[in-house]
Scaffold this motif. Sequence first.
Motif, PDB file in Angstrom:
ATOM      1  N   TYR A  80       0.842  -1.199   0.000  1.00 56.31           N
ATOM      2  CA  TYR A  80       0.000   0.000   0.000  1.00 56.31           C
ATOM      3  C   TYR A  80       0.882   1.256   0.000  1.00 56.31           C
ATOM      4  O   TYR A  80       0.638   2.189  -0.758  1.00 56.31           O
ATOM      5  N   ARG A  84       1.075   4.162  -2.739  1.00 58.76           N
ATOM      6  CA  ARG A  84       0.864   5.554  -2.330  1.00 58.76           C
ATOM      7  C   ARG A  84       2.041   6.427  -2.777  1.00 58.76           C
ATOM      8  O   ARG A  84       1.854   7.544  -3.257  1.00 58.76           O
ATOM      9  N   ASN A  87       1.566   7.105  -6.338  1.00 58.19           N
ATOM     10  CA  ASN A  87       0.439   8.017  -6.523  1.00 58.19           C
ATOM     11  C   ASN A  87       0.822   9.458  -6.149  1.00 58.19           C
ATOM     12  O   ASN A  87       0.492  10.396  -6.865  1.00 58.19           O
ATOM     13  N   GLU A  88       1.522   9.619  -5.044  1.00 61.00           N
ATOM     14  CA  GLU A  88       1.910  10.959  -4.583  1.00 61.00           C
ATOM     15  C   GLU A  88       2.927  11.616  -5.513  1.00 61.00           C
ATOM     16  O   GLU A  88       3.016  12.840  -5.571  1.00 61.00           O
ATOM     17  N   LYS A  90       3.125  10.968  -8.830  1.00 61.87           N
ATOM     18  CA  LYS A  90       2.665  10.566 -10.156  1.00 61.87           C
ATOM     19  C   LYS A  90       3.171  11.486 -11.269  1.00 61.87           C
ATOM     20  O   LYS A  90       3.696  11.012 -12.272  1.00 61.87           O
ATOM     21  N   TRP A 153      -0.614   2.233 -14.610  1.00 64.30           N
ATOM     22  CA  TRP A 153      -1.532   2.959 -13.727  1.00 64.30           C
ATOM     23  C   TRP A 153      -1.177   4.450 -13.693  1.00 64.30           C
ATOM     24  O   TRP A 153      -2.042   5.310 -13.847  1.00 64.30           O
ATOM     25  N   ASP A 159      -7.493   2.243 -14.968  1.00 67.94           N
ATOM     26  CA  ASP A 159      -8.328   3.053 -14.087  1.00 67.94           C
ATOM     27  C   ASP A 159      -8.565   2.262 -12.804  1.00 67.94           C
ATOM     28  O   ASP A 159      -9.316   1.284 -12.808  1.00 67.94           O
ATOM     29  N   ALA A 160      -7.867   2.659 -11.750  1.00 67.77           N
ATOM     30  CA  ALA A 160      -7.998   1.962 -10.463  1.00 67.77           C
ATOM     31  C   ALA A 160      -7.631   2.929  -9.349  1.00 67.77           C
ATOM     32  O   ALA A 160      -6.853   3.861  -9.551  1.00 67.77           O
ATOM     33  N   THR A 161      -8.174   2.680  -8.173  1.00 70.00           N
ATOM     34  CA  THR A 161      -7.817   3.481  -7.007  1.00 70.00           C
ATOM     35  C   THR A 161      -6.505   2.967  -6.435  1.00 70.00           C
ATOM     36  O   THR A 161      -6.067   1.838  -6.743  1.00 70.00           O
ATOM     37  N   LEU A 162      -5.940   3.740  -5.576  1.00 72.73           N
ATOM     38  CA  LEU A 162      -4.732   3.344  -4.855  1.00 72.73           C
ATOM     39  C   LEU A 162      -4.967   2.036  -4.106  1.00 72.73           C
ATOM     40  O   LEU A 162      -4.147   1.118  -4.143  1.00 72.73           O
ATOM     41  N   GLU A 163      -6.104   1.932  -3.454  1.00 69.61           N
ATOM     42  CA  GLU A 163      -6.433   0.729  -2.681  1.00 69.61           C
ATOM     43  C   GLU A 163      -6.573  -0.492  -3.590  1.00 69.61           C
ATOM     44  O   GLU A 163      -6.136  -1.591  -3.233  1.00 69.61           O
ATOM     45  N   GLU A 164      -7.173  -0.308  -4.761  1.00 69.76           N
ATOM     46  CA  GLU A 164      -7.326  -1.427  -5.700  1.00 69.76           C
ATOM     47  C   GLU A 164      -5.969  -1.913  -6.207  1.00 69.76           C
ATOM     48  O   GLU A 164      -5.738  -3.118  -6.311  1.00 69.76           O
TER      49      GLU A 164
END
Length: 182
Positions: A80, A84, A87-88, A90, A153, A159-164
């Motif tokens: 996770y 993250r 994502n942060e 990106k 991603w 197309d997905a969330t961080l959690e996915e």
Amino acid sequence: MKRKTAKEILTDSFQELAAEKSIDKITIQEIVDNCGYSPATFYRHFKDKYDLIAWEHTRAIAKIVDKTVADDYQWKQTLYDGARLYNENKEYLVNLLQHTSGHDSFMQYMTEINCAALEKYILSVKGDQKLTHDEMMYVKLYCYGLVGLACEWMLGQIDATLEEIAEVYERSIPEPLKKYLL
């Protein structure tokens, strides 16, 4: 109070520039001018800007993996935290993927760094000096998949969330590695 090292300052300078322009257009002179250092200082620490990129990525991944030594820190949390981190950062990472000496070269760096981090972690759990040939192949297979998925991603191809993403990372752990990671 901890002061930043020259490597950290040079990296910050590079990342500031990368927020404004393509990475392939950034020169060493611009990096050092941005932070007040000389090219000699840069070359004392890095062989080129790609070495700087690899050092920073290695450092960021190591911070996450190093947390896994805590008894209450699960591998799932590591996955996770890795998602993250991507994502942060990106925008910066997309710039790296799209504007370095090739999409594949940065992916190769990321894969090597992740393989080394995962191998180190498994060895700490396993208590051996070396992974078996088969274990190392599973580590490489897993890391190639993680990095490939993360890059797609970040580039908006998935197309997905961080959690996915973190959940897929966890569910895709190869069976022979689960005893070390779960």
